[in-house]
Design a protein around this motif. Structure first.
Motif, PDB file in Angstrom:
ATOM      1  N   PRO A 160      -4.031   4.072  -7.155  1.00  0.00           N
ATOM      2  CA  PRO A 160      -3.782   3.605  -5.789  1.00  0.00           C
ATOM      3  C   PRO A 160      -4.579   4.402  -4.745  1.00  0.00           C
ATOM      4  N   PHE A 169       0.307   2.636  -2.762  1.00  0.00           N
ATOM      5  CA  PHE A 169      -0.326   1.575  -1.973  1.00  0.00           C
ATOM      6  C   PHE A 169      -1.778   1.393  -2.419  1.00  0.00           C
ATOM      7  N   SER A 229      -1.760  -1.337  -7.349  1.00  0.00           N
ATOM      8  CA  SER A 229      -0.341  -1.427  -6.983  1.00  0.00           C
ATOM      9  C   SER A 229       0.023  -2.862  -6.658  1.00  0.00           C
ATOM     10  N   GLY A 273       4.442  -6.966  -3.032  1.00  0.00           N
ATOM     11  CA  GLY A 273       4.932  -5.700  -3.552  1.00  0.00           C
ATOM     12  C   GLY A 273       5.749  -5.911  -4.812  1.00  0.00           C
ATOM     13  N   ILE A 327       6.020  -1.322   5.820  1.00  0.00           N
ATOM     14  CA  ILE A 327       5.806  -1.897   4.500  1.00  0.00           C
ATOM     15  C   ILE A 327       6.277  -3.349   4.513  1.00  0.00           C
ATOM     16  N   GLN A 351       1.839  -7.028   0.830  1.00  0.00           N
ATOM     17  CA  GLN A 351       1.015  -5.831   0.640  1.00  0.00           C
ATOM     18  C   GLN A 351       0.977  -5.381  -0.821  1.00  0.00           C
ATOM     19  N   VAL A 357       1.887  -3.010  -2.770  1.00  0.00           N
ATOM     20  CA  VAL A 357       2.737  -1.824  -2.815  1.00  0.00           C
ATOM     21  C   VAL A 357       3.570  -1.837  -4.094  1.00  0.00           C
ATOM     22  N   ILE A 407       4.554   7.407   3.453  1.00  0.00           N
ATOM     23  CA  ILE A 407       3.411   6.491   3.382  1.00  0.00           C
ATOM     24  C   ILE A 407       3.315   5.642   4.647  1.00  0.00           C
ATOM     25  N   ILE A 452       0.038   3.405   5.996  1.00  0.00           N
ATOM     26  CA  ILE A 452       0.012   1.940   6.045  1.00  0.00           C
ATOM     27  C   ILE A 452      -0.096   1.477   7.489  1.00  0.00           C
TER      28      ILE A 452
END
Ligand SMILES: Nc1ncnc2c1ncn2[C@@H]1O[C@H](COP(=O)(O)OP(=O)(O)O)[C@@H](O)[C@H]1O
Ligand SMILES: [Mg+2]
Length: 535
Positions: free
Chosen positions: A334, A361, A365, A375, A409, A414, A416, A458, A462
């Motif tokens: 990642p 991320f 991922s 995600g 997030i 995303q 993730v 994180i 992000i």
């Protein structure tokens, strides 16, 4: 209608063995649905290999091979470099339900009940009528091979063709044919199961040969053994009446007081004296094997009335921050990782557990979708990936409760991955299939805290990335009009259109300084410093 007498009815009265019970209720062992059944069998074999190797102090190297024999029928071959099984025990270990080396110990291992391997033997013989093939050796002298099945009426092993072979084989090789199973390349398939296993176990090497003969290797990322979990005594607060009676009945102590001190954690002579104040009807000098249900009940009540030192979590071994980082880098590669580990907490008032969480991320991922990414949540219990029953799992519950937006997030769009591992000598699974963790309040709370802590680490990264992307979008939209604007301005003012266009471009670029460097976030160094220091 003539009444039927009890004698008549009870002519049908029969006792059944546990093997017969599971033959009828195979879904309880995880054998429901074709895809899941295949994963269950692989899971039982590989977790046994890992447990056996780790207990013997050997870095596990395990090979898993799947061969398609017919439609919905596969051969599973699992081979490890562990200690093997001594000949006299092989039948009991792999073809007797509720027999094993782990059930009676209070230690954090993947297996607990002594059901897994024999469950595989049972499932194989039920669906194909075949026996399981086993080869075992210690690396010294001769190895042996045999075939196994279960006499389900008596829950006893049937061992045939037992014989030595001239091969210096070390470890256990187990091979069985299973029908009513299906191979699938999905989030619920064998490949994903092994990939996630590698994620939570960077000290393990897994070689996998899929039904098409394609070989994948999950290499060992860490050359050291994880710290060995030590056996621990159960804490008085985690007990039910029945547990207490079972312990008492197999006790070797002469007196109840001695039994209590020897059997339970945090129990001392002083504590016993305190308990005497609350459990007045209980004779603490009596033979523990004579303990009655009402006495056990009174004792338990007394347990809840005295103050206990918090249970000791030192026997629990989580994966560890560095190990998670290494494994995530190795497998997901990642852009950014943030990890958190909580201190030991307890559920049901007495059973210690530790939660660790990571948010990764970018790179590999998340999940690729038609629109881009989404995600995903990678659930683990004692390093074992949980692929099914996510709806009823404490990890899913906790994740649903988090306001992801606050951490920038978006699990819908995303790349993730959220990793959660719960470690305990006694994971409260919500079913015998062990695919989800029961929704104990204390566990859900700890998971939430761990994930939020990791998410906080994180958040900035992000946030920065999202801002960058938005800026870039605006930059390119405005740039698209620069030429037109310059030309119009030139017409009005009579000035040089090319010069005008250049100045407009310069002006926009100055306004969005980072926009044309979109995929190079400015602070890789900063970012990881942030992740390392996320406390
Ligand atoms: N690969 C292996 N190497 C050594 N011993 C094994 C292996 N697989 C199984 N065993 C032994 O067989 C026992 C029964 O396994 P299993 O039925 O899966 O129950 P559990 O893992 O819950 O103890 C284990 O406790 C272990 O002693
Ligand atoms: Mg097992």
């Amino acid at each position: 209608m003539a009444e039927v007498k009890a004698e008549e009815i009870f002519k049908e009265f029969k006792e059944h063995s546990i093997a017969e019970f599971f033959k009828k209720n195979r879904q309880m062992l995880g054998y429901s649905g074709k895809v899941r059944s295949l994963v269950t069998a692989v899971h039982e074999y590989v977790t046994n290999s890992f447990d056996a190797c780790e207990e013997a102090g050997i870095l596990p190297s395990v090979t898993v091979e799947l061969k398609e024999e017919a439609e919905d029928k596969y051969r599973i071959i699992v081979s490890d470099n562990g200690p093997g099984i001594p000949k006299p025990y092989v039948g009991k270990a792999l073809a007797t339900i509720l027999a094993g080396t782990k059930f009676h110990r209070y230690i954090q291992q993947r297996g607990q009940q002594g059901i897994g391997a024999a469950g595989c033997t049972l499932f194989s013989q039920m669906t194909t009528g075949k026996q399981i093939f086993v080869k075992s050796g210690t690396g010294k002298g001769k190895a042996y091979t045999c075939h196994l099945s279960i006499d389900t009426v008596r829950n006893k092993p049937i061992v045939t063709d037992m014989g030595d072979i001239e091969e210096k084989f070390k470890g256990l090789h187990i091979e069985g044919e299973f029908a009513e199973v299906k191979y699938e390349m999905s989030d619920h398939g064998v490949y994903e199961y092994l990939r996630r296993t590698a994620l939570a176990n960077p000290h393990i090497e897994i070689k996998y040969v899929d039904p098409e003969g394609k070989e994948s290797v999950f290499v060992r990322a860490i050359e050291s053994m994880p710290e060995k979990p030590t056996p621990t005594k159960p804490h008085p607060l985690g007990l039910a009446i029945n547990d207490l009676l079972e312990f008492a009945q197999t006790s070797g102590n002469r007196k109840l007081s001695g039994f209590l001190i020897d059997t339970f954690s945090r129990m001392t002579q002083n504590k016993v004296n305190e308990l005497k104040e609350f459990a007045k009807d209980v004779d603490f000098d009596k033979d523990p094997r004579q303990l009655t249900w009402p006495e056990a009940q009174e004792l338990l009540k007394a347990f809840s009335q005295v103050k206990w030192i918090a249970p000791d979590g030192s026997h629990i071994k989580p994966i560890g921050e560095e190990q998670i980082r290494t494994a995530l880098r190795n497998i997901l590669d990642p852009e950014f990782i943030s990890i958190s580990q909580r201190k030991a907490a307890v559920f049901k008032g007495g059973i210690p557990f530790i939660v660790e969480a990571a948010v990764a991320f970018g790179g590999g991922s998340g999940k690729k979708t038609d629109e881009g990414y989404s995600g995903n949540i990678l659930r683990f219990a004692n390093r074992v990936p949980l692929l099914f029953d996510n709806g009823s799992c404490a990890i899913t519950m906790a994740a649903r409760d988090i306001q992801w937006k606050r951490y920038n997030i978006d699990l819908d769009s995303q790349p993730v991955s959220i990793l959660v591992n719960v470690s305990s000598a006694h994971i409260p699974y919500s079913g015998v299939g062990k695919e989800s963790i029961a929704q104990e309040d204390e566990i859900i709370d700890e998971i939430k805290l761990a994930v939020m802590e990791a998410a906080r680490g994180i958040q900035k990264y992000i946030g920065g990335k999202t801002k960058l992307r938005e800026e870039a979008k605006r930059y390119s939209t405005i740039m698209r009009y620069a030429k037109q604007l310059a030309s119009d301005l030139g017409d009005i003012t009579g000035r040089d259109k090319e010069k005008l266009e250049k100045s407009i471009e310069q002006l926009v670029a100055k306004h969005y300084p980072k926009a044309n460097k979109e995929d190079k976030p400015e602070q890789e160094g900063n970012a990881s410093a942030l992740a390392e220091g996320d406390e």
